[in-house]
Design a protein around this motif. Structure first.
Motif, PDB file in Angstrom:
ATOM      1  N   PRO A  32       0.822  -1.212   0.000  1.00  0.00           N
ATOM      2  CA  PRO A  32       0.000   0.000   0.000  1.00  0.00           C
ATOM      3  C   PRO A  32       0.857   1.264   0.000  1.00  0.00           C
ATOM      4  CG  PRO A  32      -0.821  -1.579   1.609  1.00  0.00           C
ATOM      5  CD  PRO A  32       0.498  -2.097   1.138  1.00  0.00           C
ATOM      6  N   ALA A  33       0.731   2.071  -1.063  1.00  0.00           N
ATOM      7  CA  ALA A  33       1.406   3.367  -1.126  1.00  0.00           C
ATOM      8  C   ALA A  33       0.516   4.469  -0.569  1.00  0.00           C
ATOM      9  CB  ALA A  33       1.793   3.690  -2.569  1.00  0.00           C
ATOM     10  N   LEU A  34      -0.774   4.190  -0.496  1.00  0.00           N
ATOM     11  CA  LEU A  34      -1.749   5.127   0.055  1.00  0.00           C
ATOM     12  C   LEU A  34      -2.574   4.381   1.098  1.00  0.00           C
ATOM     13  CD1 LEU A  34      -3.066   6.674  -3.295  1.00  0.00           C
ATOM     14  CD2 LEU A  34      -1.491   7.759  -1.683  1.00  0.00           C
ATOM     15  N   PRO A  35      -2.992   5.061   2.154  1.00  0.00           N
ATOM     16  CA  PRO A  35      -3.839   4.383   3.148  1.00  0.00           C
ATOM     17  C   PRO A  35      -5.231   4.126   2.597  1.00  0.00           C
ATOM     18  CG  PRO A  35      -3.580   6.705   3.699  1.00  0.00           C
ATOM     19  CD  PRO A  35      -2.659   6.439   2.547  1.00  0.00           C
ATOM     20  N   LEU A  36      -5.849   3.031   3.065  1.00  0.00           N
ATOM     21  CA  LEU A  36      -7.228   2.748   2.678  1.00  0.00           C
ATOM     22  C   LEU A  36      -8.134   3.897   3.110  1.00  0.00           C
ATOM     23  CD1 LEU A  36      -7.804  -0.958   3.805  1.00  0.00           C
ATOM     24  CD2 LEU A  36      -7.189  -0.149   1.532  1.00  0.00           C
ATOM     25  N   PRO A  37      -9.141   4.203   2.302  1.00  0.00           N
ATOM     26  CA  PRO A  37     -10.183   5.092   2.829  1.00  0.00           C
ATOM     27  C   PRO A  37     -10.789   4.439   4.063  1.00  0.00           C
ATOM     28  CG  PRO A  37     -10.432   4.746   0.470  1.00  0.00           C
ATOM     29  CD  PRO A  37      -9.420   3.750   0.949  1.00  0.00           C
ATOM     30  N   TYR A  38     -11.111   5.218   5.063  1.00  0.00           N
ATOM     31  CA  TYR A  38     -11.547   4.636   6.333  1.00  0.00           C
ATOM     32  C   TYR A  38     -12.800   5.339   6.804  1.00  0.00           C
ATOM     33  CZ  TYR A  38     -10.910   2.206  10.771  1.00  0.00           C
ATOM     34  OH  TYR A  38     -11.073   1.373  11.844  1.00  0.00           O
ATOM     35  N   PRO A  39     -13.755   4.662   7.425  1.00  0.00           N
ATOM     36  CA  PRO A  39     -13.688   3.268   7.869  1.00  0.00           C
ATOM     37  C   PRO A  39     -13.916   2.267   6.744  1.00  0.00           C
ATOM     38  CG  PRO A  39     -15.799   4.205   8.454  1.00  0.00           C
ATOM     39  CD  PRO A  39     -15.000   5.335   7.859  1.00  0.00           C
ATOM     40  N   SER A  40     -13.220   1.146   6.830  1.00  0.00           N
ATOM     41  CA  SER A  40     -13.342   0.063   5.860  1.00  0.00           C
ATOM     42  C   SER A  40     -13.346  -1.260   6.597  1.00  0.00           C
ATOM     43  CB  SER A  40     -12.171   0.074   4.864  1.00  0.00           C
ATOM     44  OG  SER A  40     -12.117   1.281   4.134  1.00  0.00           O
ATOM     45  N   ASP A  41     -13.976  -2.262   5.989  1.00  0.00           N
ATOM     46  CA  ASP A  41     -13.924  -3.622   6.519  1.00  0.00           C
ATOM     47  C   ASP A  41     -12.847  -4.452   5.827  1.00  0.00           C
ATOM     48  OD1 ASP A  41     -16.018  -3.251   8.336  1.00  0.00           O
ATOM     49  OD2 ASP A  41     -17.518  -3.654   6.792  1.00  0.00           O
ATOM     50  N   ALA A 119     -22.329  -2.608   5.999  1.00  0.00           N
ATOM     51  CA  ALA A 119     -23.012  -2.323   7.266  1.00  0.00           C
ATOM     52  C   ALA A 119     -24.391  -2.968   7.228  1.00  0.00           C
ATOM     53  CB  ALA A 119     -23.130  -0.822   7.486  1.00  0.00           C
ATOM     54  N   PRO A 120     -24.472  -4.250   7.565  1.00  0.00           N
ATOM     55  CA  PRO A 120     -25.760  -4.934   7.478  1.00  0.00           C
ATOM     56  C   PRO A 120     -26.742  -4.367   8.484  1.00  0.00           C
ATOM     57  CG  PRO A 120     -24.160  -6.311   8.607  1.00  0.00           C
ATOM     58  CD  PRO A 120     -23.410  -5.125   8.084  1.00  0.00           C
ATOM     59  N   PRO A 121     -28.030  -4.408   8.151  1.00  0.00           N
ATOM     60  CA  PRO A 121     -29.027  -3.913   9.107  1.00  0.00           C
ATOM     61  C   PRO A 121     -29.028  -4.751  10.370  1.00  0.00           C
ATOM     62  CG  PRO A 121     -30.082  -5.108   7.305  1.00  0.00           C
ATOM     63  CD  PRO A 121     -28.641  -4.953   6.929  1.00  0.00           C
ATOM     64  N   ALA A 122     -29.451  -4.136  11.459  1.00  0.00           N
ATOM     65  CA  ALA A 122     -29.525  -4.861  12.728  1.00  0.00           C
ATOM     66  C   ALA A 122     -30.513  -6.009  12.597  1.00  0.00           C
ATOM     67  CB  ALA A 122     -29.954  -3.912  13.838  1.00  0.00           C
ATOM     68  N   PRO A 123     -30.155  -7.198  13.069  1.00  0.00           N
ATOM     69  CA  PRO A 123     -31.084  -8.329  12.961  1.00  0.00           C
ATOM     70  C   PRO A 123     -32.312  -8.101  13.830  1.00  0.00           C
ATOM     71  CG  PRO A 123     -29.197  -8.912  14.324  1.00  0.00           C
ATOM     72  CD  PRO A 123     -28.891  -7.577  13.721  1.00  0.00           C
ATOM     73  N   SER A 385     -22.915  -3.860  18.351  1.00  0.00           N
ATOM     74  CA  SER A 385     -23.165  -2.441  18.592  1.00  0.00           C
ATOM     75  C   SER A 385     -21.969  -1.555  18.262  1.00  0.00           C
ATOM     76  CB  SER A 385     -23.569  -2.211  20.055  1.00  0.00           C
ATOM     77  OG  SER A 385     -22.515  -2.570  20.932  1.00  0.00           O
ATOM     78  N   ARG A 386     -20.765  -2.133  18.120  1.00  0.00           N
ATOM     79  CA  ARG A 386     -19.567  -1.323  17.903  1.00  0.00           C
ATOM     80  C   ARG A 386     -19.262  -1.215  16.417  1.00  0.00           C
ATOM     81  NH1 ARG A 386     -16.518  -0.307  22.718  1.00  0.00           N
ATOM     82  NH2 ARG A 386     -15.238   0.910  21.287  1.00  0.00           N
ATOM     83  N   ARG A 387     -20.098  -0.506  15.687  1.00  0.00           N
ATOM     84  CA  ARG A 387     -19.894  -0.348  14.250  1.00  0.00           C
ATOM     85  C   ARG A 387     -19.294   1.005  13.880  1.00  0.00           C
ATOM     86  NH1 ARG A 387     -19.337  -4.107  10.828  1.00  0.00           N
ATOM     87  NH2 ARG A 387     -19.961  -2.650   9.206  1.00  0.00           N
ATOM     88  N   VAL A 556      -9.659  -5.791  14.475  1.00  0.00           N
ATOM     89  CA  VAL A 556      -9.499  -4.383  14.829  1.00  0.00           C
ATOM     90  C   VAL A 556      -9.377  -3.534  13.576  1.00  0.00           C
ATOM     91  CG1 VAL A 556      -7.977  -2.716  15.976  1.00  0.00           C
ATOM     92  CG2 VAL A 556      -8.458  -4.917  17.046  1.00  0.00           C
ATOM     93  N   ALA A 557      -8.635  -4.027  12.591  1.00  0.00           N
ATOM     94  CA  ALA A 557      -8.342  -3.252  11.386  1.00  0.00           C
ATOM     95  C   ALA A 557      -8.769  -4.033  10.151  1.00  0.00           C
ATOM     96  CB  ALA A 557      -6.848  -2.949  11.312  1.00  0.00           C
ATOM     97  N   PRO A 558      -9.057  -3.331   9.059  1.00  0.00           N
ATOM     98  CA  PRO A 558      -9.378  -4.035   7.817  1.00  0.00           C
ATOM     99  C   PRO A 558      -8.156  -4.729   7.250  1.00  0.00           C
ATOM    100  CG  PRO A 558      -9.182  -1.679   7.418  1.00  0.00           C
ATOM    101  CD  PRO A 558      -9.116  -1.868   8.895  1.00  0.00           C
TER     102      PRO A 558
END
Length: 654
Positions: A32-41, A119-123, A385-387, A556-558
Motif C-alpha cells: 500500500p502506497a496510500l492508506p485505505l479510505p476509512y472506515p473500511s472492513d 453495514a448490514p441492518p440490525a437483525p 453495537s460497535r460499528r 481491529v483493522a481491515p
C-alpha cells in the motif's frame, strides 16, 4: 463480512449488502502506497492506469465528469442500502460518472487504495419460550431464511439470524420443512444440533428418543449417536455438506475444483438444479476422504442465558460441542520452575478443554481455559453495537512498567502500518489510576497496556485500577500485557469491549515484549484477535500463558487483500518447500498464490520456490512468514535470503 472474488476484468467485493465490481486496467499488486479510505472492513491496494466501479459516485466535491489535479483525493461510490466503497488515489486523473458507474483514468500507472464497508441492518428479535423447544424453533426460523441453492455456503449470502428474546409465548412455527431434525428434549442436544439444522434449513424439534435427521419425501434417514459422539457426528455432517455445496455453487468466476463432486458421480450444474432436501440427502449419504479445516468450534455449557449467543454462533457457522475440560497444574503450563524470573503475582487455575475440530476454539462456559478464547453473550452484543468508527484507526499504547520499555517498539509497528490504514497512535507512560481510567473509557479502537497486574487491578504509580470500577470500556479491543490479566480482560468485555488478549499466568519480560510486538503488528494488519494471538504466541516457549477473551473472531483493522500466512516447511537443495494457509471462514474460498486457482479456505496450497521465486512471492505482500521456527515479516525474510546468497557466493569464490 467481505469476500473478494475474481471477475473477467478484475475483482468484486461481495458482502451481505450487495457487491461492487472493480474493472482494472494494467493492474499490479504492490504494498500500500496510500492508506485505505476509512472506515473500511476490507481493501486492496496496487497500481493501475484505469479503474471502473459499477456504482455511482457520492457527491464529494469532485467533478462529475472532468479533470482532477495533482494531490490526494478520495471518491466514494455506492447505492442506497448497498455495499459502500471508496477509492483513494493521487491525481492527475480523469473522473467520469454515470447513473450506475464511476471511472478513474490515469496518464500513467498510479497507486490506488480501495476500501469497502458492509453495514448490514440490525437483525430482528424474535420472542421464544424459555424451553428447548423455544430455542429449537428460533433455529428453524433462522434456517428458513437461507437461499435454496448451494450459494448458502458463500458466507455473504447468509443473513444474520434473528436474535432471541425469552417471553411467555408459543414457540414460533416454521411450517412444513422438507428436512426434519428431531432430538431429545434437552438444551444440550438442541445447541449441538443447531448449526447443522440451521444450515440445512431443517425443522428442528424436540422429544425424540435419539437424534434423527430425515427427509420424508426421499425416505432418507440419518441416525446419530448419543452425546458426546453426537457432537462429533454433527460436526462431520456440517463440514461435509458445506464443502460439497461450495464445490457446486455458482459464484462468478470462482471456479472451484469440482473433484469432490465428480468423485461422487455428481455434476455441479445438476446439483444446483435439485431441491435442497434432495441435495443434502445425497451429500449426507456420501463418503469423503478429506475435508478442509473448519474455522471455529464453540464449547457451550448449556443454559438459557448462554443460548442467547446462539444466533451469533450460527452467524459465524461455528460448530457446537458440550463444554468438557480437565484441570491443569502449573507444571502443565511449564511455569512452576520459572517463578523467580516472572513479573507480577496474579494467576488462575486454567482448564484444558477437550477440543473437537476447528482452527479456532471458543469457550462459552464457566472457568478459564488454555487453547480456546473465553467468550460470553455480552461480547457478541458488543460486537453488534460497535460499528461506528472515526476517520482513522485509533490506537493507545500505555507503558506503566519502565522495565518493559522494549515493548514501546510496538508503537513504531503501529505507525509503520499507517501506509495501509489511516492510523493515530498515542503513547502514554506511567499513567495514574484516573488517567488510565480515562484512556480505557474513551472510544478507542485498540488499547495496548504494558505493565503489572495484581488482584487489585492494573498497576499505576498511585495504586491499582480495577476494570470493574470503570463506567464503561470504550476500547473496542485491547491487549493487557501484564501478568495474570485474565480477570481484568473479562471485566473490560463486560463493560463494552468486543475482545482482547490477556495472560493466564506470569510471563517473562523479554517474552512478553516479543508477544506484544508481534500481536500488535498482526492485529493492525487485519488479523482477528484470536488468529493474531495464536501466531504471536508461537514466538515464545510459554505461549500457552496467553489467551483471548470476548468475541475473538473480531478484527481491529481491515485486511488488505486476502489474509494468509506463509509457512516455510523445509529448506531443500531446490529451494524452499512452503505452505500458504488462508484462514478458513465457514465456506469461503481464496486465490492460490502459486497457481492462481481458487481453493476452499482451510485447504492449504503448497509449492517449492527457489530463492528468486521466494523473493518474487514476498514482494508486494504483507504476509507473515513462519520461518526457522519463528514468526517473521517479508522484509526480514528477504534479508535472510540475501545473506544466505552472499554466504554461498563467497564460498564459491576461488
Amino acid at each position: 463480512m467481505i469476500e473478494w472474488v475474481p471477475t473477467a476484468d478484475g475483482v468484486a467485493a461481495v458482502g451481505r449488502n450487495g457487491s461492487v465490481r472493480l474493472a482494472r486496467t494494467d493492474w499490479e499488486r504492490t504494498p500500500p502506497a496510500l492508506p485505505l479510505p476509512y472506515p473500511s472492513d476490507a481493501g486492496i491496494a496496487g497500481r493501475l492506469t484505469a479503474l471502473e466501479l459499477d456504482a455511482p459516485a457520492h457527491p464529494d466535491g469532485l467533478p462529475t465528469d472532468g479533470y482532477v489535479p495533482d494531490g490526494e483525493h478520495v471518491v466514494a461510490v455506492g447505492r442506497d442500502d448497498d455495499l459502500e466503497a471508496a477509492v483513494r488515489f493521487e491525481g492527475p486523473a480523469r473522473v467520469a460518472t454515470a447513473a450506475d458507474s464511476t471511472r478513474l483514468a490515469f496518464p500513467e500507472p498510479s497507486p490506488v487504495a480501495v476500501g469497502v464497508r458492509d453495514a448490514p441492518p440490525a437483525p430482528e428479535t424474535i420472542p421464544v419460550p424459555r424451553t428447548p423447544a423455544g430455542v429449537a424453533a428460533a433455529v428453524g426460523v433462522a434456517g428458513g431464511r437461507l437461499p435454496d441453492g448451494p450459494e448458502r455456503s458463500f458466507p455473504p449470502e447468509r443473513p444474520h439470524p434473528p436474535l432471541v428474546e425469552y417471553d411467555d409465548v408459543p414457540a414460533p412455527g416454521t411450517g412444513e420443512r422438507a428436512v426434519r431434525f428431531a432430538v431429545p428434549d434437552d438444551l444440550d442436544h438442541v445447541l449441538v444440533a443447531a448449526p447443522l439444522a440451521y444450515y440445512l434449513g431443517a425443522d428442528l424439534t424436540v422429544g425424540a428418543d435419539a437424534p434423527l435427521l430425515s427427509v420424508p419425501e426421499t425416505g432418507f434417514e440419518y441416525a446419530f449417536g448419543s452425546l458426546p459422539t453426537f457432537a462429533s457426528e454433527v460436526a462431520d455432517a456440517l463440514r461435509r455438506v458445506v464443502h460439497l455445496d461450495r464445490c457446486a455453487r455458482a459464484v462468478e468466476a470462482e471456479r472451484l475444483d469440482p473433484g469432490p463432486l465428480a468423485g461422487l458421480g455428481l455434476d455441479p450444474a445438476a446439483v444446483r438444479g435439485v431441491p435442497p432436501a434432495t441435495r443434502y440427502a445425497t451429500f449426507l449419504d456420501a463418503d469423503l476422504d478429506a475435508l478442509p479445516d473448519w474455522h471455529l468450534s464453540t464449547y457451550v455449557e448449556a443454559g438459557y442465558e448462554r443460548a442467547r449467543a446462539l444466533p451469533a454462533l450460527l452467524d459465524r457457522l461455528s460448530l457446537v460441542y458440550p463444554a468438557e475440560a480437565t484441570e491443569m497444574s502449573p507444571r502443565d503450563l511449564l511455569s512452576a520452575s520459572l517463578d523467580d524470573f516472572y513479573r507480577g503475582a496474579v494467576s488462575i487455575s486454567p482448564l484444558a478443554p477437550e477440543l473437537g475440530v476447528g482452527d479456532a476454539h471458543a469457550w462459552l462456559a464457566d472457568g478459564e481455559v488454555v487453547d480456546a478464547f473465553k467468550t460470553t453473550p455480552r461480547a457478541f452484543e458488543n460486537a453488534r453495537s460497535r460499528r461506528d468508527r472515526g476517520d482513522a484507526l485509533s490506537v493507545a499504547v500505555v507503558l506503566n512498567d519502565p522495565a518493559m520499555d522494549d515493548e514501546l517498539a510496538v508503537a513504531d509497528a503501529y505507525r509503520d502500518r499507517a501506509g495501509a490504514v489511516p492510523l493515530s497512535v498515542e503513547v502514554h507512560e506511567s499513567l495514574a489510576t484516573d488517567d488510565l481510567a480515562a484512556v480505557l473509557e474513551r472510544p478507542t479502537d485498540f488499547v495496548h497496556y504494558v505493565g503489572h497486574c495484581e488482584a487489585a487491578g492494573l498497576e499505576c504509580p498511585d495504586g491499582y485500577l480495577s476494570a470493574d470500577s470503570l463506567d464503561r470500556s470504550g476500547a473496542r479491543a485491547f491487549f493487557l500485557n501484564a501478568c495474570g490479566s485474565y480477570r481484568e480482560g473479562e471485566a473490560l468485555v463486560e463493560r463494552g469491549s468486543v475482545a482482547g488478549a490477556v495472560t493466564l499466568e506470569k510471563v517473562l519480560n523479554e517474552q512478553a515484549a516479543k508477544v506484544g510486538t508481534a500481536f500488535g503488528r498482526l492485529v493492525v494488519a487485519g488479523f482477528s484477535v484470536e488468529r493474531a494471538l495464536s501466531l504471536a504466541r508461537r514466538r515464545i516457549m510459554m505461549g500457552r500463558d496467553y489467551a483471548a477473551v470476548g468475541d475473538a473472531t473480531a478484527r481491529v483493522a481491515p485486511s488488505v487483500g486476502e489474509r494468509g500466512v506463509l509457512v516455510v516447511e523445509e529448506t531443500t537443495r531446490d529451494g524452499y518447500a512452503v505452505r500458504y494457509d488462508a484462514a478458513p471462514n465457514g465456506g469461503g474460498s481464496y486465490r492460490d498464490p502459486f497457481t492462481g486457482d481458487r481453493r476452499p479456505r482451510g485447504e492449504p496450497s503448497r509449492a517449492t520456490l527457489d530463492r528468486a521465486a521466494m523473493r518474487a512471492f514476498l514482494d508486494g505482500r504483507a504476509v507473515p512468514v513462519r520461518f526457522d521456527g519463528d514468526l517473521r515479516w517479508p522484509e526480514e525474510v528477504a534479508g535472510t535470503l540475501d545473506r544466505v546468497r552472499g554466504v554461498r557466493q563467497s564460498v564459491r569464490r576461488p
